[in-house]
Design an enzyme around this catalytic site. Structure first.
Site, PDB file in Angstrom:
ATOM      1  N   TYR A  86     -24.717 -17.095 -19.049  1.00 10.09           N
ATOM      2  CA  TYR A  86     -24.448 -18.303 -20.322  1.00 10.09           C
ATOM      3  C   TYR A  86     -23.079 -19.210 -19.819  1.00 10.09           C
ATOM      4  O   TYR A  86     -22.084 -18.611 -19.061  1.00 10.09           O
ATOM      5  CB  TYR A  86     -24.285 -17.744 -21.541  1.00 10.09           C
ATOM      6  CG  TYR A  86     -25.391 -17.157 -22.040  1.00 10.09           C
ATOM      7  CD1 TYR A  86     -26.515 -17.761 -22.764  1.00 10.09           C
ATOM      8  CD2 TYR A  86     -25.682 -15.782 -21.911  1.00 10.09           C
ATOM      9  CE1 TYR A  86     -27.591 -17.361 -23.218  1.00 10.09           C
ATOM     10  CE2 TYR A  86     -26.833 -15.035 -22.295  1.00 10.09           C
ATOM     11  CZ  TYR A  86     -27.954 -16.005 -23.094  1.00 10.09           C
ATOM     12  OH  TYR A  86     -29.172 -15.466 -23.395  1.00 10.09           O
ATOM     13  N   GLN A 124     -32.463 -20.253 -25.899  1.00  9.73           N
ATOM     14  CA  GLN A 124     -33.592 -19.806 -26.293  1.00  9.73           C
ATOM     15  C   GLN A 124     -34.597 -20.967 -26.644  1.00  9.73           C
ATOM     16  O   GLN A 124     -33.942 -21.884 -27.186  1.00  9.73           O
ATOM     17  CB  GLN A 124     -33.757 -18.852 -27.268  1.00  9.73           C
ATOM     18  CG  GLN A 124     -32.744 -17.402 -26.732  1.00  9.73           C
ATOM     19  CD  GLN A 124     -32.936 -16.163 -27.543  1.00  9.73           C
ATOM     20  OE1 GLN A 124     -33.713 -16.293 -28.622  1.00  9.73           O
ATOM     21  NE2 GLN A 124     -32.126 -14.983 -27.492  1.00  9.73           N
ATOM     22  N   GLU A 126     -36.729 -14.667 -28.761  1.00 15.21           N
ATOM     23  CA  GLU A 126     -36.147 -13.365 -29.077  1.00 15.21           C
ATOM     24  C   GLU A 126     -36.638 -13.253 -30.481  1.00 15.21           C
ATOM     25  O   GLU A 126     -36.364 -14.361 -31.316  1.00 15.21           O
ATOM     26  CB  GLU A 126     -34.985 -12.990 -28.494  1.00 15.21           C
ATOM     27  CG  GLU A 126     -34.294 -11.709 -29.050  1.00 15.21           C
ATOM     28  CD  GLU A 126     -32.851 -11.473 -28.535  1.00 15.21           C
ATOM     29  OE1 GLU A 126     -32.337 -12.060 -28.043  1.00 15.21           O
ATOM     30  OE2 GLU A 126     -32.560 -10.325 -28.399  1.00 15.21           O
ATOM     31  N   GLU A 152     -31.818 -15.362 -18.542  1.00 16.22           N
ATOM     32  CA  GLU A 152     -31.113 -15.769 -19.916  1.00 16.22           C
ATOM     33  C   GLU A 152     -30.195 -16.799 -19.249  1.00 16.22           C
ATOM     34  O   GLU A 152     -29.170 -16.351 -18.340  1.00 16.22           O
ATOM     35  CB  GLU A 152     -30.663 -14.634 -20.358  1.00 16.22           C
ATOM     36  CG  GLU A 152     -31.505 -14.016 -21.265  1.00 16.22           C
ATOM     37  CD  GLU A 152     -31.053 -12.806 -22.253  1.00 16.22           C
ATOM     38  OE1 GLU A 152     -29.850 -13.213 -22.752  1.00 16.22           O
ATOM     39  OE2 GLU A 152     -31.518 -11.920 -22.644  1.00 16.22           O
ATOM     40  N   ASN A 196     -33.483  -4.653 -20.986  1.00 13.87           N
ATOM     41  CA  ASN A 196     -32.823  -5.902 -20.857  1.00 13.87           C
ATOM     42  C   ASN A 196     -31.144  -5.511 -20.845  1.00 13.87           C
ATOM     43  O   ASN A 196     -30.675  -4.629 -21.842  1.00 13.87           O
ATOM     44  CB  ASN A 196     -32.951  -6.570 -22.006  1.00 13.87           C
ATOM     45  CG  ASN A 196     -32.186  -7.592 -22.442  1.00 13.87           C
ATOM     46  OD1 ASN A 196     -31.954  -8.818 -21.751  1.00 13.87           O
ATOM     47  ND2 ASN A 196     -31.065  -7.545 -23.442  1.00 13.87           N
ATOM     48  N   GLU A 197     -30.235  -5.894 -20.183  1.00 13.81           N
ATOM     49  CA  GLU A 197     -28.947  -5.821 -19.953  1.00 13.81           C
ATOM     50  C   GLU A 197     -28.591  -4.379 -20.244  1.00 13.81           C
ATOM     51  O   GLU A 197     -27.922  -3.859 -21.140  1.00 13.81           O
ATOM     52  CB  GLU A 197     -28.208  -6.652 -21.303  1.00 13.81           C
ATOM     53  CG  GLU A 197     -28.425  -8.133 -20.747  1.00 13.81           C
ATOM     54  CD  GLU A 197     -27.335  -9.071 -21.634  1.00 13.81           C
ATOM     55  OE1 GLU A 197     -26.716  -8.639 -22.590  1.00 13.81           O
ATOM     56  OE2 GLU A 197     -27.609 -10.338 -21.430  1.00 13.81           O
TER      57      GLU A 197
HETATM   58  O1  AHR Z   1     -29.734 -14.447 -25.993  1.00 15.36           O
HETATM   59  C1  AHR Z   1     -28.885 -13.711 -26.787  1.00 15.36           C
HETATM   60  C2  AHR Z   1     -28.734 -12.461 -26.238  1.00 15.36           C
HETATM   61  O2  AHR Z   1     -27.747 -12.485 -25.145  1.00 15.36           O
HETATM   62  C3  AHR Z   1     -29.682 -11.506 -25.643  1.00 15.36           C
HETATM   63  O3  AHR Z   1     -30.401 -10.887 -26.749  1.00 15.36           O
HETATM   64  C4  AHR Z   1     -28.864 -10.654 -24.742  1.00 15.36           C
HETATM   65  O4  AHR Z   1     -29.664 -10.184 -23.760  1.00 15.36           O
HETATM   66  C5  AHR Z   1     -27.808 -11.421 -24.163  1.00 15.36           C
HETATM   67  O5  AHR Z   1     -26.534 -10.697 -24.376  1.00 15.36           O
END
Ligand code: AHR
Length: 561
Positions: free
Chosen positions: A310, A414, A85, A365, A230-231
């Site tokens: 995450y 990332q 990103e 992600e 995205n999201e």
């Molecule tokens: O990876 C960091 C961020 O986490 C991304 O931009 C977003 O999609 C997620 O919330």
């Protein structure tokens, strides 16, 4: 001797129980999840075995059984995808230094980073975001004059747009990966996205194709994957499922790939925004999108449903990426294992509407998200990467592989200098992280065929936190070679794995193992080889192949007949 025989007999009973069940893995996972019946049955057997066997050494042995005659689904190479990103030093400095930099580069792209990424055979890269994607306007990043804008999501810094479409596609070409483009649904329009795809993919002499040629690429580019937003439930516009669905249908219909080579074969796969957790808000989201998919008409389609998850434990991220102990090690790994139930929860909803599993679950992600490094811009999400992250990566890759029939793509967050990165850079310096080495060791699993492995994971407990001690997956590569990846999660005790195979007689094993002295050992610019793989080999003795694994280690080996 009598004790030894009794122990063997008990292990044989455990084997038979496990082999009889069609759901061997489920059984073992049920043990980890705490199913009382299974837990008490295995616990009694194990206690009896422990009581009868020599006290310590026997307790550390793990019987692992692989039935080579029962191959499963393909472990799609795209499970090893990356995410880059426009965030912090992920793109600028991490990939792009510009053609005038003293750092060796090819058309502005760092040579050291390209060489490192080629070695892990990156299958695809998701770009330009993340939240950034829903504010990205592609025209600002093409041609000789770039528009300088801001990056309000990530530190409010200047976005020079010097790394744009041409540079991204050149980067992919240099590392040999495919494009996964996220188009702007939040603040863009379907027309803007459709024109981007025309610019990229048409072979016809349209004005946009001529512009592409003038920018140095007469031939159409290949775009393998298209992320539609995205999201969108959060940073992508805080949409309701219904509102997002109306956008999805429009983008899916009008954002076309014109590349002649991608019309029949290698068609671009469209990935819809999916869930970001396990709560009802997310299950309702998955349900709504999949229900709509079930009755979709010719005019729109989707091939994947994205999922973001995450390993954070507490929000805002407060666990440190260095300087932690075994309690934080256990807490993070316990939390990361929730990926398994998350995948299963959303897969079950998908199964309801798509029993043929046409739509892939795309975990685009994932990774450990810790507190920003002291002194860094908090918006840059800079963190170190330790042995704990190597174990975390292996556990998640194993979960994806075990669900390979549905999970066919994943992108760790990332790739460089951001969150759980493969690579860290500081000006001309570059260091490869423990996570990088796991990806390298897992290369043989790309597009290999999953083979079920059965084992009693056992447990270890630290500070009241109980975790499975062992995790493993097996797979057959295209050449027919059998590979085994085993993680010893226990930070202090080595493990002895006794491998038994049905359908093959393994005489030896060779590969690599990754460990270090501490759970928070890292590779730094000054000490880049603290956590690096070492050769690993074992030979069968008396017809038995035993693997001795170091504590807190990830091992990947090929088994030889
Ligand atoms: O990876 C960091 C961020 O986490 C991304 O931009 C977003 O999609 C997620 O919330």
């Amino acid at each position: 001797m009598a004790q030894k025989l009794a122990f063997r007999h008990l292990r044989a009973i455990q084997y038979r129980i496990l082999r009889r069940s069609q759901f061997r893995r489920t059984f073992l996972f049920a043990l980890q999840a705490g199913s009382p019946l299974v837990r008490s049955l295995l616990a009694s057997l194990t206690l009896l075995a422990v009581a009868m066997a020599a006290p310590v050494a026997a307790a550390q042995k793990v019987a692992l059984f692989i039935d080579v005659s029962k191959p499963g689904p393909k472990i799609d190479r795209n499970l090893f995808g990356q995410f880059a990103e426009h965030l912090g030093h992920g793109v600028y400095e991490g990939i792009w230094v510009g053609p005038d930099s003293k750092i060796p580069n090819t058309r502005g792209i760092r040579n050291d980073v390209v060489a490192a990424l080629k070695a892990i055979k990156v299958p695809n890269v998701r770009w330009p975001g993340g939240c950034f994607a829903d504010e990205y306007h592609w025209r600002k990043g093409i041609g000789p004059q770039r528009t300088v804008t801001l990056n309000p999501n990530w530190g409010g810094v200047i976005e020079p747009n010097t790394f744009g479409t041409t540079e991204f596609m050149d980067f992919l070409d240099q590392i040999g990966a495919e494009a996964y483009l996220s188009v702007n649904v939040g603040s863009g329009t379907p027309q803007e996205a459709a024109e981007w795809l025309e610019y990229l993919t048409t072979a016809q002499p349209t004005t946009l194709a001529k512009e592409r040629a003038a920018n140095g690429h007469p031939a159409p580019y290949k775009v393998a994957f298209l992320g539609i937003g995205n999201e969108s439930w959060d940073c992508g516009g805080n949409m309701t499922p219904d509102y997002y669905l109306s956008q999805l249908k429009i983008y899916s219909r009008f954002v076309r790939n014109f590349n002649p080579a991608q019309q029949d074969k290698q068609q671009m796969l469209k990935i819809a925004v999916g869930p970001g957790g396990s709560e009802s808000r997310w299950t309702e989201w998955t349900d709504a999108i999949m229900k709509a998919y079930q009755s979709h008409t010719w005019s729109w389609d989707m091939n994947g449903l994205s999922m973001h998850s995450y390993t954070v434990v507490k929000w805002p991220p407060s666990f440190t990426s260095v300087g932690f102990g075994e309690t934080e090690y256990a807490q993070i790994l316990k939390s990361t294992l929730e990926m398994n139930s998350l995948v299963e929860k959303h897969s079950a909803i998908m199964d309801k509407y798509d029993p043929e599993k046409k739509v892939a679950l795309v975990v685009d992600e994932w990774g450990g998200w810790y507190a920003p490094l002291p002194g860094s811009n908090p918006g840059f999400l800079a963190q170190q990467n330790s042995l704990r992250d190597a174990v975390l990566a292996a556990l998640n890759l194993n979960i994806f592989a075990r669900h390979a029939d549905r999970v066919r793509m994943a992108n760790i967050a990332q790739m460089i200098n951001v969150l759980q990165a493969m690579i860290l850079t500081d000006k001309e310096k570059m260091v490869l992280t423990p996570t990088y080495y796991v990806y390298k060791m897992y290369v043989p699993f790309q597009d290999a065929t999953f083979v079920p492995a059965t084992f009693d994971a056992g447990t270890f407990t630290h500070d009241g936190i109980t975790l499975p001690r062992i995790d493993a997956i097996a797979a057959k590569d295209k050449a027919g070679k059998l590979w085994l990846a085993i993680t010893n999660v226990d930070p202090n005790q080595s493990a002895e794995i006794e491998v038994t195979l049905a359908g093959m007689n393994a005489k030896s094993a060779a590969g690599e193992t990754l460990s270090a002295s501490k759970v928070d050992s890292v590779n730094s610019f000054d000490a880049p080889n603290t956590v690096v793989p070492k050769p690993f080999s074992a030979k069968a003795q008396d017809g038995k192949l035993t693997l001795k694994l170091e504590p807190k280690s990830v091992t990947a080996i090929a088994l030889e007949q």
